[in-house]
Design an enzyme around this catalytic site. Structure first.
Site, PDB file in Angstrom:
ATOM      1  N   CYS A  14      -3.459   7.587 -11.119  1.00  0.00           N
ATOM      2  CA  CYS A  14      -3.987   8.853 -10.613  1.00  0.00           C
ATOM      3  C   CYS A  14      -4.618   8.687  -9.237  1.00  0.00           C
ATOM      4  O   CYS A  14      -5.650   9.286  -8.929  1.00  0.00           O
ATOM      5  CB  CYS A  14      -5.014   9.405 -11.612  1.00  0.00           C
ATOM      6  SG  CYS A  14      -4.320   9.722 -13.250  1.00  0.00           S
ATOM      7  N   TYR A  63      -0.078   2.862 -19.049  1.00  0.00           N
ATOM      8  CA  TYR A  63       1.148   2.798 -18.254  1.00  0.00           C
ATOM      9  C   TYR A  63       2.342   2.412 -19.128  1.00  0.00           C
ATOM     10  O   TYR A  63       3.448   2.915 -18.941  1.00  0.00           O
ATOM     11  CB  TYR A  63       1.002   1.806 -17.106  1.00  0.00           C
ATOM     12  CG  TYR A  63      -0.180   2.053 -16.204  1.00  0.00           C
ATOM     13  CD1 TYR A  63      -0.552   3.339 -15.825  1.00  0.00           C
ATOM     14  CD2 TYR A  63      -0.933   1.001 -15.721  1.00  0.00           C
ATOM     15  CE1 TYR A  63      -1.642   3.565 -15.003  1.00  0.00           C
ATOM     16  CE2 TYR A  63      -2.022   1.212 -14.885  1.00  0.00           C
ATOM     17  CZ  TYR A  63      -2.372   2.494 -14.531  1.00  0.00           C
ATOM     18  OH  TYR A  63      -3.443   2.700 -13.709  1.00  0.00           O
ATOM     19  N   LEU A  79      -0.172   2.619  -7.552  1.00  0.00           N
ATOM     20  CA  LEU A  79      -1.216   1.652  -7.923  1.00  0.00           C
ATOM     21  C   LEU A  79      -1.520   0.723  -6.753  1.00  0.00           C
ATOM     22  O   LEU A  79      -0.731   0.609  -5.812  1.00  0.00           O
ATOM     23  CB  LEU A  79      -0.729   0.826  -9.122  1.00  0.00           C
ATOM     24  CG  LEU A  79      -0.435   1.607 -10.403  1.00  0.00           C
ATOM     25  CD1 LEU A  79       0.220   0.695 -11.439  1.00  0.00           C
ATOM     26  CD2 LEU A  79      -1.700   2.241 -10.948  1.00  0.00           C
ATOM     27  N   LYS A 102       3.546   2.250  -0.424  1.00  0.00           N
ATOM     28  CA  LYS A 102       3.491   1.175   0.550  1.00  0.00           C
ATOM     29  C   LYS A 102       2.190   0.403   0.441  1.00  0.00           C
ATOM     30  O   LYS A 102       1.190   0.992   0.062  1.00  0.00           O
ATOM     31  CB  LYS A 102       3.669   1.730   1.958  1.00  0.00           C
ATOM     32  CG  LYS A 102       2.501   2.607   2.388  1.00  0.00           C
ATOM     33  CD  LYS A 102       2.598   2.946   3.841  1.00  0.00           C
ATOM     34  CE  LYS A 102       1.628   3.990   4.249  1.00  0.00           C
ATOM     35  NZ  LYS A 102       0.271   3.908   3.780  1.00  0.00           N
ATOM     36  N   ASP A 187      -2.151  -1.052   4.037  1.00  0.00           N
ATOM     37  CA  ASP A 187      -1.959   0.394   3.936  1.00  0.00           C
ATOM     38  C   ASP A 187      -1.849   1.053   5.310  1.00  0.00           C
ATOM     39  O   ASP A 187      -1.011   1.917   5.510  1.00  0.00           O
ATOM     40  CB  ASP A 187      -3.115   1.011   3.158  1.00  0.00           C
ATOM     41  CG  ASP A 187      -2.875   2.494   2.922  1.00  0.00           C
ATOM     42  OD1 ASP A 187      -1.943   2.825   2.183  1.00  0.00           O
ATOM     43  OD2 ASP A 187      -3.594   3.301   3.517  1.00  0.00           O
TER      44      ASP A 187
END
Length: 194
Positions: A14, A63, A79, A102, A187
């Site tokens: 989430c 999961y 995740l 990514k 990121d």
């Protein structure tokens, strides 16, 4: 002309970025937002409700449960990068197509393991790197490679910045390399090094 059934998509986790992707999936004519999983059933329920999941969407408190669902064709994995190897390989073994946020892996060795898993299972893998697949990126590359405009480029210096409030600096996964494995470099930093 036969109409193909939509790709039934589940989301593992989430994360905030999954909010945008869940909306994109729901707007896609060839995909269906079919499930969400979290380590907490309450968090998964709240996420589904807050993001307009259809009433028939399944909600899972693990999961593994989502990956075991035979009615899910593909999974989006937002995740932390440090968890991609485990969940991507397991998803591939469960014959789920993958959209990995990514960066897809912590390093090339992990990426090779993920590739082997998807290839041996016959499923598709796509990275969640929109910028690389956007037509504007190719246009920029072509423009900068035009020797008539710039000569031969030898060096490019780039910088990426974003506004970060105190909550971001305290809580966001990108400032917690122990959780993500790569922190901001994985990121955000790739925008500059790509």
């Amino acid at each position: 002309m036969a109409i193909e059934a939509p790709i039934r998509t589940g989301i593992l986790g989430c994360a905030e970025i999954a909010r945008k992707l869940s909306r994109a999936i729901s707007l896609s004519p060839n995909a269906a937002l079919s499930a969400v999983a979290s380590r907490s059933i309450d968090k998964a329920k709240a996420f589904a409700e807050a993001n307009g999941f259809p009433p028939h969407a399944k909600i899972y408190g693990s999961y593994e449960s989502l990956l075991d669902d035979p009615d899910i064709d593909a999974v989006y994995v937002p995740l932390p990068t440090s968890l991609h190897l485990h969940w991507a390989v397991l998803a591939a073994k469960k014959n789920k197509h993958l959209l990995l946020e990514k960066p897809v892996a912590l390093n090339v060795s992990e990426f090779d393991v993920i590739l082997e898993a998807v290839e041996s299972s016959g499923v598709q893998l796509m990275d969640g790197t929109m910028w690389m697949h956007h037509p504007r990126t190719l246009t920029m590359k072509d423009f900068l490679s035009d020797a008539d405009h710039f000569g031969q480029l030898k060096t490019v210096h780039s910088c990426f910045s974003s506004a970060a409030d105190p909550a971001f600096l305290k809580n966001d996964i990108r400032v917690k390399p122990d959780l993500d494995g790569l922190g901001a470099l994985g990121d955000l930093g790739w925008y500059c090094i790509r």
